[in-house]
Design a protein around this motif. Structure first.
Motif, short mmCIF file in Angstrom:
data_model
loop_
_atom_site.label_atom_id
_atom_site.label_comp_id
_atom_site.label_asym_id
_atom_site.label_seq_id
_atom_site.Cartn_x
_atom_site.Cartn_y
_atom_site.Cartn_z
N ILE A 231 32.35 22.49 67.45
CA ILE A 231 33.33 21.40 67.36
C ILE A 231 34.74 21.97 67.51
N HIS A 232 35.53 21.37 68.39
CA HIS A 232 36.95 21.70 68.53
C HIS A 232 37.73 20.52 67.92
N TYR A 233 38.66 20.79 67.02
CA TYR A 233 39.29 19.69 66.27
C TYR A 233 40.69 20.09 65.80
N ASP A 234 41.43 19.10 65.34
CA ASP A 234 42.66 19.34 64.57
C ASP A 234 42.77 18.28 63.48
N GLY A 235 43.80 18.41 62.63
CA GLY A 235 43.99 17.43 61.57
C GLY A 235 43.68 17.96 60.19
N MET A 236 43.20 19.19 60.12
CA MET A 236 42.91 19.80 58.82
C MET A 236 43.15 21.30 58.93
N GLU A 237 43.87 21.86 57.98
CA GLU A 237 44.27 23.26 58.06
C GLU A 237 43.26 24.21 57.44
N SER A 238 42.50 23.75 56.46
CA SER A 238 41.57 24.63 55.76
C SER A 238 40.15 24.42 56.26
N GLU A 252 30.40 29.88 61.89
CA GLU A 252 31.62 30.57 62.30
C GLU A 252 32.77 29.57 62.30
N GLU A 253 33.94 30.03 61.89
CA GLU A 253 35.14 29.18 61.92
C GLU A 253 36.31 29.97 62.49
N ASN A 254 37.12 29.30 63.31
CA ASN A 254 38.38 29.87 63.77
C ASN A 254 39.48 28.89 63.42
N LEU A 255 40.27 29.24 62.40
CA LEU A 255 41.31 28.34 61.90
C LEU A 255 42.70 28.80 62.31
N LYS A 258 45.97 26.17 66.90
CA LYS A 258 46.28 24.76 66.63
C LYS A 258 45.03 23.91 66.77
N LEU A 259 44.26 24.16 67.85
CA LEU A 259 42.98 23.48 68.04
C LEU A 259 41.91 24.40 67.44
N LYS A 260 41.38 23.98 66.32
CA LYS A 260 40.47 24.83 65.57
C LYS A 260 39.02 24.66 66.07
#
Length: 311
Positions: A231-238, A252-255, A258-260
């Motif tokens: 999933i590629h998303y934005d709107g949440m920083e954590s 796996e997470e890449n935070l 800007k597009l996480k």
């Protein structure tokens, strides 16, 4: 089967202290690119040599278009072995003409076809040079041309990209796809799983002399899907972890961007819509796709599974 150009049933090949093939059965669909995969020593080259009637099988049957494979079928097969073998002291054009005529072409027709291929591969200027003056990649181009020159129905390539630079690999891949479009069936033996993903529509996996997997690439990848999504998303920083049920597994997470990006495995009995519905109130989704396993992952998994069962 009617749509198979080549059908093997129960092929077994034994040596004094070793069984190279153990009751291998497989079918090569007409006009397919059929990947013959497996670790070193799995039996791939032995199978190919039996098809080319270089080796005799001890048990089993091989049929060509529902007829028993015989010496007469050899002229309808083109074989590029992993071990390259051009005569170093002969001139390139002279040798190519000689090999083309061995495959049943007249000298005039062989010359016409060879010159077309040499111009296509931009090696015409090497026609009167000795083979030993050519680079390894140039020699492989010549051997590829000689393999396909008589326009056989079945082409067998054993590690055809070995030693080629990326540009020439792409040229060869394009030619293989064009040959399939014109009606050829191709057996493609390789360790390069990226090439399998790109080219093959069917595969058979051999390990320790036995076939352990066979089928359409798309069907196999679907069978071994593991309910993982990217999933590629934005709107949440954590992390998205607090938003998800504990049964969801974040792989796996890449935070940082800007597009996480997050990779998530969902539990059995749960669908992708459930995951989307859980997340939509909290984030904006820009991309959502299933993470199907690669052929390399399936290859390693099946070989390890077979090795564990064989202990």
């Amino acid at each position: 089967m009617q749509n198979e150009i080549l059908t093997a049933t129960g092929i077994t090949k034994r040596y004094a202290n070793h069984t190279a093939l153990k009751s291998v059965s497989l079918g090569v669909p007409r006009q397919s690119i059929y990947g013959l995969l497996g670790p070193n020593g799995a039996g791939k080259t032995t199978f190919i040599r039996i098809v080319n009637q270089i080796l005799a099988m001890d048990e089993g049957t091989l049929t060509w278009n529902n007829e028993n494979l015989s010496l007469g079928h050899i002229y309808r097969i083109g074989y590029l072995p992993e071990e390259r073998g051009l005569y170093k002291k002969m001139k390139v054009g002279e040798q190519a003409l000689y090999l083309a005529q061995l495959k049943g072409l007249s000298r005039m027709e062989a010359t016409r076809r060879l010159k077309w291929w040499f111009e296509r591969f931009d090696i015409m200027s090497w026609w009167n040079r000795k083979v030993e003056e050519l680079s390894k990649g140039m020699q492989q181009k010549v051997q590829f041309v000689v393999t396909v020159i008589h326009e056989p129905e079945l082409l067998i390539f054993d590690e055809p990209f070995s030693g080629f630079d990326p540009i020439n690999v792409n040229i060869l891949k394009e030619e293989i796809l064009k040959l399939r479009e014109k009606g050829a069936t191709i057996i493609f033996s390789t360790h390069n799983m990226a090439s399998v993903e790109e080219l093959c529509d069917h595969i058979a996996l051999l390990n320790r002399s036995e076939k352990i997997l066979e089928g359409r690439v798309t069907d196999i990848k679907s069978t071994y899907r593991n309910n993982a999504y990217i999933i590629h998303y934005d709107g949440m920083e954590s992390s998205l972890r607090p938003l998800l049920h504990p049964s969801y597994q974040i792989l796996e997470e890449n935070l940082e961007e800007k597009l996480k990006t997050v990779h998530i495995r969902i539990p059995k009995g749960t669908g992708p819509n459930d995951l989307i519905n859980d997340l939509l109130p909290h984030i904006t989704i820009h991309g959502f796709s299933e993470m199907l396993p690669t052929m390399n992952e399936i290859f390693i998994s099946k070989v390890n599974e077979f090795s564990t069962m064989s202990r």
